[in-house]
Design a protein around this motif. Structure first.
Motif, PDB file in Angstrom:
ATOM      1  N   ILE A 106       0.878  -1.161   0.000  1.00  7.90           N
ATOM      2  CA  ILE A 106       0.000   0.000   0.000  1.00  7.90           C
ATOM      3  C   ILE A 106       0.920   1.217   0.000  1.00  7.90           C
ATOM      4  O   ILE A 106       1.749   1.368   0.900  1.00  7.90           O
ATOM      5  N   TRP A 107       0.795   2.066  -1.008  1.00 12.04           N
ATOM      6  CA  TRP A 107       1.600   3.281  -1.119  1.00 12.04           C
ATOM      7  C   TRP A 107       0.774   4.462  -0.636  1.00 12.04           C
ATOM      8  O   TRP A 107      -0.367   4.648  -1.066  1.00 12.04           O
ATOM      9  N   ILE A 108       1.355   5.283   0.242  1.00 12.11           N
ATOM     10  CA  ILE A 108       0.619   6.391   0.843  1.00 12.11           C
ATOM     11  C   ILE A 108       1.500   7.631   0.884  1.00 12.11           C
ATOM     12  O   ILE A 108       2.683   7.553   1.244  1.00 12.11           O
ATOM     13  N   ASP A 109       0.900   8.782   0.542  1.00  8.20           N
ATOM     14  CA  ASP A 109       1.599  10.050   0.734  1.00  8.20           C
ATOM     15  C   ASP A 109       1.806  10.274   2.220  1.00  8.20           C
ATOM     16  O   ASP A 109       0.987   9.856   3.041  1.00  8.20           O
ATOM     17  N   ARG A 110       2.864  10.975   2.557  1.00  8.32           N
ATOM     18  CA  ARG A 110       3.126  11.275   3.972  1.00  8.32           C
ATOM     19  C   ARG A 110       2.075  12.237   4.513  1.00  8.32           C
ATOM     20  O   ARG A 110       1.800  13.261   3.923  1.00  8.32           O
ATOM     21  N   GLY A 111       1.497  11.880   5.649  1.00 10.10           N
ATOM     22  CA  GLY A 111       0.557  12.745   6.353  1.00 10.10           C
ATOM     23  C   GLY A 111       1.115  13.037   7.726  1.00 10.10           C
ATOM     24  O   GLY A 111       2.323  12.989   7.939  1.00 10.10           O
ATOM     25  N   SER A 112       0.250  13.331   8.669  1.00  9.50           N
ATOM     26  CA  SER A 112       0.706  13.577  10.031  1.00  9.50           C
ATOM     27  C   SER A 112       0.616  12.321  10.887  1.00  9.50           C
ATOM     28  O   SER A 112       1.377  12.132  11.827  1.00  9.50           O
ATOM     29  N   SER A 113      -0.334  11.425  10.546  1.00 10.20           N
ATOM     30  CA  SER A 113      -0.446  10.164  11.281  1.00 10.20           C
ATOM     31  C   SER A 113      -1.160   9.114  10.436  1.00 10.20           C
ATOM     32  O   SER A 113      -1.883   9.441   9.507  1.00 10.20           O
ATOM     33  N   LEU A 114      -0.930   7.866  10.803  1.00 10.10           N
ATOM     34  CA  LEU A 114      -1.581   6.731  10.161  1.00 10.10           C
ATOM     35  C   LEU A 114      -2.330   5.936  11.216  1.00 10.10           C
ATOM     36  O   LEU A 114      -1.793   5.675  12.286  1.00 10.10           O
ATOM     37  N   LEU A 115      -3.538   5.550  10.904  1.00 12.43           N
ATOM     38  CA  LEU A 115      -4.276   4.594  11.719  1.00 12.43           C
ATOM     39  C   LEU A 115      -4.321   3.304  10.916  1.00 12.43           C
ATOM     40  O   LEU A 115      -4.898   3.270   9.822  1.00 12.43           O
ATOM     41  N   MET A 116      -3.639   2.259  11.413  1.00 12.94           N
ATOM     42  CA  MET A 116      -3.541   1.002  10.679  1.00 12.94           C
ATOM     43  C   MET A 116      -4.350  -0.070  11.401  1.00 12.94           C
ATOM     44  O   MET A 116      -4.225  -0.227  12.618  1.00 12.94           O
ATOM     45  N   ALA A 117      -5.157  -0.793  10.640  1.00 11.06           N
ATOM     46  CA  ALA A 117      -5.909  -1.922  11.168  1.00 11.06           C
ATOM     47  C   ALA A 117      -5.640  -3.123  10.265  1.00 11.06           C
ATOM     48  O   ALA A 117      -5.762  -3.030   9.048  1.00 11.06           O
ATOM     49  N   MET A 118      -5.249  -4.230  10.873  1.00 10.94           N
ATOM     50  CA  MET A 118      -4.969  -5.457  10.126  1.00 10.94           C
ATOM     51  C   MET A 118      -5.698  -6.594  10.821  1.00 10.94           C
ATOM     52  O   MET A 118      -5.678  -6.691  12.054  1.00 10.94           O
ATOM     53  N   ASP A 119      -6.348  -7.445  10.040  1.00  9.53           N
ATOM     54  CA  ASP A 119      -7.080  -8.579  10.586  1.00  9.53           C
ATOM     55  C   ASP A 119      -6.805  -9.786   9.695  1.00  9.53           C
ATOM     56  O   ASP A 119      -7.016  -9.713   8.477  1.00  9.53           O
ATOM     57  N   VAL A 120      -6.298 -10.868  10.274  1.00  3.30           N
ATOM     58  CA  VAL A 120      -6.034 -12.092   9.525  1.00  3.30           C
ATOM     59  C   VAL A 120      -6.974 -13.157  10.077  1.00  3.30           C
ATOM     60  O   VAL A 120      -6.989 -13.415  11.287  1.00  3.30           O
ATOM     61  N   LYS A 121      -7.768 -13.739   9.184  1.00  2.00           N
ATOM     62  CA  LYS A 121      -8.730 -14.770   9.589  1.00  2.00           C
ATOM     63  C   LYS A 121      -8.477 -16.048   8.810  1.00  2.00           C
ATOM     64  O   LYS A 121      -8.049 -15.999   7.651  1.00  2.00           O
ATOM     65  N   ASP A 122      -8.761 -17.179   9.467  1.00  2.00           N
ATOM     66  CA  ASP A 122      -8.671 -18.444   8.744  1.00  2.00           C
ATOM     67  C   ASP A 122      -9.943 -18.644   7.924  1.00  2.00           C
ATOM     68  O   ASP A 122     -10.863 -17.817   7.981  1.00  2.00           O
ATOM     69  N   ASP A 123      -9.995 -19.733   7.163  1.00  2.00           N
ATOM     70  CA  ASP A 123     -11.128 -19.952   6.264  1.00  2.00           C
ATOM     71  C   ASP A 123     -12.440 -20.255   6.997  1.00  2.00           C
ATOM     72  O   ASP A 123     -13.498 -20.312   6.385  1.00  2.00           O
ATOM     73  N   ARG A 124     -12.394 -20.383   8.312  1.00  2.00           N
ATOM     74  CA  ARG A 124     -13.613 -20.565   9.114  1.00  2.00           C
ATOM     75  C   ARG A 124     -14.056 -19.260   9.778  1.00  2.00           C
ATOM     76  O   ARG A 124     -15.020 -19.238  10.526  1.00  2.00           O
ATOM     77  N   GLY A 125     -13.291 -18.179   9.525  1.00  2.00           N
ATOM     78  CA  GLY A 125     -13.650 -16.868  10.069  1.00  2.00           C
ATOM     79  C   GLY A 125     -13.035 -16.546  11.421  1.00  2.00           C
ATOM     80  O   GLY A 125     -13.330 -15.513  12.013  1.00  2.00           O
ATOM     81  N   LYS A 126     -12.152 -17.415  11.923  1.00  2.00           N
ATOM     82  CA  LYS A 126     -11.495 -17.178  13.214  1.00  2.00           C
ATOM     83  C   LYS A 126     -10.336 -16.205  13.031  1.00  2.00           C
ATOM     84  O   LYS A 126      -9.471 -16.400  12.174  1.00  2.00           O
ATOM     85  N   THR A 127     -10.299 -15.145  13.856  1.00  2.00           N
ATOM     86  CA  THR A 127      -9.176 -14.202  13.828  1.00  2.00           C
ATOM     87  C   THR A 127      -7.947 -14.885  14.414  1.00  2.00           C
ATOM     88  O   THR A 127      -7.993 -15.408  15.528  1.00  2.00           O
ATOM     89  N   VAL A 128      -6.854 -14.884  13.650  1.00  2.00           N
ATOM     90  CA  VAL A 128      -5.608 -15.515  14.089  1.00  2.00           C
ATOM     91  C   VAL A 128      -4.523 -14.492  14.387  1.00  2.00           C
ATOM     92  O   VAL A 128      -3.523 -14.799  15.021  1.00  2.00           O
ATOM     93  N   CYS A 129      -4.746 -13.254  13.938  1.00  2.00           N
ATOM     94  CA  CYS A 129      -3.777 -12.184  14.117  1.00  2.00           C
ATOM     95  C   CYS A 129      -4.482 -10.864  13.852  1.00  2.00           C
ATOM     96  O   CYS A 129      -5.270 -10.773  12.915  1.00  2.00           O
ATOM     97  N   ASP A 130      -4.232  -9.850  14.700  1.00  2.00           N
ATOM     98  CA  ASP A 130      -4.848  -8.547  14.441  1.00  2.00           C
ATOM     99  C   ASP A 130      -4.009  -7.416  15.017  1.00  2.00           C
ATOM    100  O   ASP A 130      -3.185  -7.620  15.894  1.00  2.00           O
TER     101      ASP A 130
END
Length: 106
Positions: A75-99
């Motif tokens: 993901i390429w982004i211009d520089r701003g003052s702050s970033l709010l990052m959200a990441m969610d990794v789910k398995d094929d059954r919908g269980k969150t394994v990493c966030d």
């Protein structure tokens, strides 16, 4: 150019490490990553909000992975003052394994 790695919270033993690499330059390059301890299928969802004096801009990306092989994406982004990052990794059954929910001041 400098680099930063933001680690996410792992909630499943099948994941060894996950998070987002940030490469700093004229633009920021964000690279979500998952290192697997065991192969499985699922989906990686990343949402990044870039805030600056001009306002905010949100980017959403979703990538499926199979048998523990996650596609390389950026993901390429211009520089701003702050970033709010959200990441969610789910398995094929919908269980969150990493966030992650992180704010980075630039």
């Amino acid at each position: 150019m400098s680099n930063t790695t933001m680690d996410a919270t792992i909630s499943d033993a099948r994941v060894a490490r996950c998070g987002i690499h940030i490469s700093h330059g004229k633009m920021l390059k964000l690279t979500p990553f998952v290192e697997f301890a065991q192969a499985f299928d699922g989906v990686i969802t990343v949402e990044v909000t870039n805030r600056s004096s001009a306002g905010s801009n949100t980017t959403h990306q979703e990538n499926a992975f199979k048998a523990g092989h996650a596609p390389q994406s950026h993901i390429w982004i211009d520089r701003g003052s702050s970033l709010l990052m959200a990441m969610d990794v789910k398995d094929d059954r919908g269980k969150t394994v990493c966030d992650m929910r992180e704010t980075v001041v630039l």
